[in-house]
Motif scaffolding. Structure first.
Motif, short mmCIF file in Angstrom:
data_model
loop_
_atom_site.label_atom_id
_atom_site.label_comp_id
_atom_site.label_asym_id
_atom_site.label_seq_id
_atom_site.Cartn_x
_atom_site.Cartn_y
_atom_site.Cartn_z
N MET A 1 -15.28 27.92 41.72
CA MET A 1 -14.22 28.87 42.03
C MET A 1 -14.78 30.13 42.68
N LEU A 2 -15.75 30.69 42.02
CA LEU A 2 -16.30 31.96 42.47
C LEU A 2 -17.03 31.81 43.80
N ARG A 3 -17.79 30.75 43.95
CA ARG A 3 -18.56 30.55 45.18
C ARG A 3 -17.63 30.43 46.40
N GLY A 4 -16.57 29.63 46.27
CA GLY A 4 -15.62 29.47 47.38
C GLY A 4 -14.91 30.76 47.71
N TYR A 5 -14.52 31.50 46.67
CA TYR A 5 -13.85 32.78 46.88
C TYR A 5 -14.79 33.77 47.57
N ASN A 6 -16.02 33.85 47.09
CA ASN A 6 -16.98 34.79 47.68
C ASN A 6 -17.27 34.46 49.14
N ALA A 7 -17.37 33.16 49.46
CA ALA A 7 -17.60 32.76 50.86
C ALA A 7 -16.42 33.19 51.73
N LEU A 24 -12.51 28.07 55.22
CA LEU A 24 -12.96 28.73 53.98
C LEU A 24 -11.80 29.09 53.06
N GLY A 25 -10.66 29.46 53.64
CA GLY A 25 -9.48 29.76 52.82
C GLY A 25 -9.01 28.52 52.09
N ASP A 26 -8.96 27.39 52.79
CA ASP A 26 -8.55 26.13 52.16
C ASP A 26 -9.52 25.72 51.06
N LYS A 27 -10.81 25.91 51.32
CA LYS A 27 -11.83 25.56 50.33
C LYS A 27 -11.73 26.45 49.09
N ALA A 28 -11.52 27.75 49.32
CA ALA A 28 -11.40 28.68 48.18
C ALA A 28 -10.17 28.35 47.36
N ARG A 29 -9.07 28.07 48.03
CA ARG A 29 -7.83 27.72 47.31
C ARG A 29 -8.00 26.42 46.56
N ALA A 30 -8.62 25.43 47.19
CA ALA A 30 -8.86 24.15 46.52
C ALA A 30 -9.73 24.33 45.28
N ALA A 31 -10.72 25.21 45.37
CA ALA A 31 -11.59 25.47 44.21
C ALA A 31 -10.81 26.14 43.09
N VAL A 54 -6.74 34.87 26.49
CA VAL A 54 -7.45 35.32 27.69
C VAL A 54 -7.63 34.19 28.70
N VAL A 55 -7.77 32.96 28.22
CA VAL A 55 -7.87 31.82 29.13
C VAL A 55 -6.54 31.61 29.85
N ALA A 56 -5.45 31.75 29.14
CA ALA A 56 -4.13 31.61 29.77
C ALA A 56 -3.94 32.66 30.87
N SER A 57 -4.38 33.89 30.62
CA SER A 57 -4.29 34.94 31.64
C SER A 57 -5.17 34.60 32.84
N PHE A 58 -6.36 34.05 32.57
CA PHE A 58 -7.25 33.66 33.65
C PHE A 58 -6.65 32.54 34.49
N VAL A 59 -6.05 31.56 33.86
CA VAL A 59 -5.42 30.46 34.60
C VAL A 59 -4.29 31.00 35.46
N THR A 60 -3.50 31.91 34.90
CA THR A 60 -2.39 32.49 35.66
C THR A 60 -2.89 33.29 36.86
N SER A 61 -3.91 34.11 36.65
CA SER A 61 -4.43 34.92 37.76
C SER A 61 -5.15 34.05 38.78
N SER A 62 -5.78 32.96 38.35
CA SER A 62 -6.41 32.03 39.30
C SER A 62 -5.36 31.38 40.19
N SER A 63 -4.27 30.96 39.59
CA SER A 63 -3.18 30.36 40.37
C SER A 63 -2.59 31.37 41.34
N ALA A 64 -2.39 32.59 40.86
CA ALA A 64 -1.83 33.63 41.73
C ALA A 64 -2.76 33.94 42.90
#
Length: 129
Positions: A1-7, A24-31, A54-64
């Motif tokens: 997740m982090l690697r794709g987003y950072n790229a 890169l946007g598609d890859k980051a979103r897919a990750a 905290v995991v539920a918040s992380f999942v929500t913010s990842s989806s967002a």
């Protein structure tokens, strides 16, 4: 997740346009999607409450964040990524409490082989010459 987003962010900072970041946007979103898909099934009643929250918040913010990336919204990217980064750090900090304590190390100084000398200890005699 982090690697794709950072790229994606690194490239977006360089070119200042989603049109120029390639896939890169598609890859980051897919990750982001793959990461949340791995976490969601693990959110069970057996997970301690503090960690589950905290995991539920992380999942929500990842989806967002994945949605913002997918819609190519540069204006919302900073706020979504700030929330995601904070939630990610909170999950990591909370998880630390459930990790085993590392083994203790000795704080005893190693003995010196030549206590009165300022020269480094050697295993062979010094050459003369």
């Amino acid at each position: 997740m982090l690697r794709g987003y950072n790229a994606l962010v690194a490239r977006l900072n360089e070119v200042q346009s989603y049109d120029k970041v390639g896939d890169l946007g598609d890859k980051a979103r897919a990750a982001m999607i793959a990461g949340t898909d791995m976490v969601k099934p693990k959110q069970t009643a057996e997970v301690p409450g503090d960690l589950g929250t905290v995991v539920a918040s992380f999942v929500t913010s990842s989806s967002a964040l994945g949605d913002v990336i997918g819609r190519r919204q540069t204006a919302q990217l900073n706020s979504a990524s700030t929330r995601w980064t904070g939630d990610r750090r909170t999950v990591l900090d909370t998880c630390r409490a459930y990790l085993p304590t590392p083994p203790a190390t000795s704080a005893t100084a190693a003995p010196q082989s030549n206590p009165g000398s300022s020269a480094p200890a050697t295993s062979s005699p010094r050459p003369t010459g």
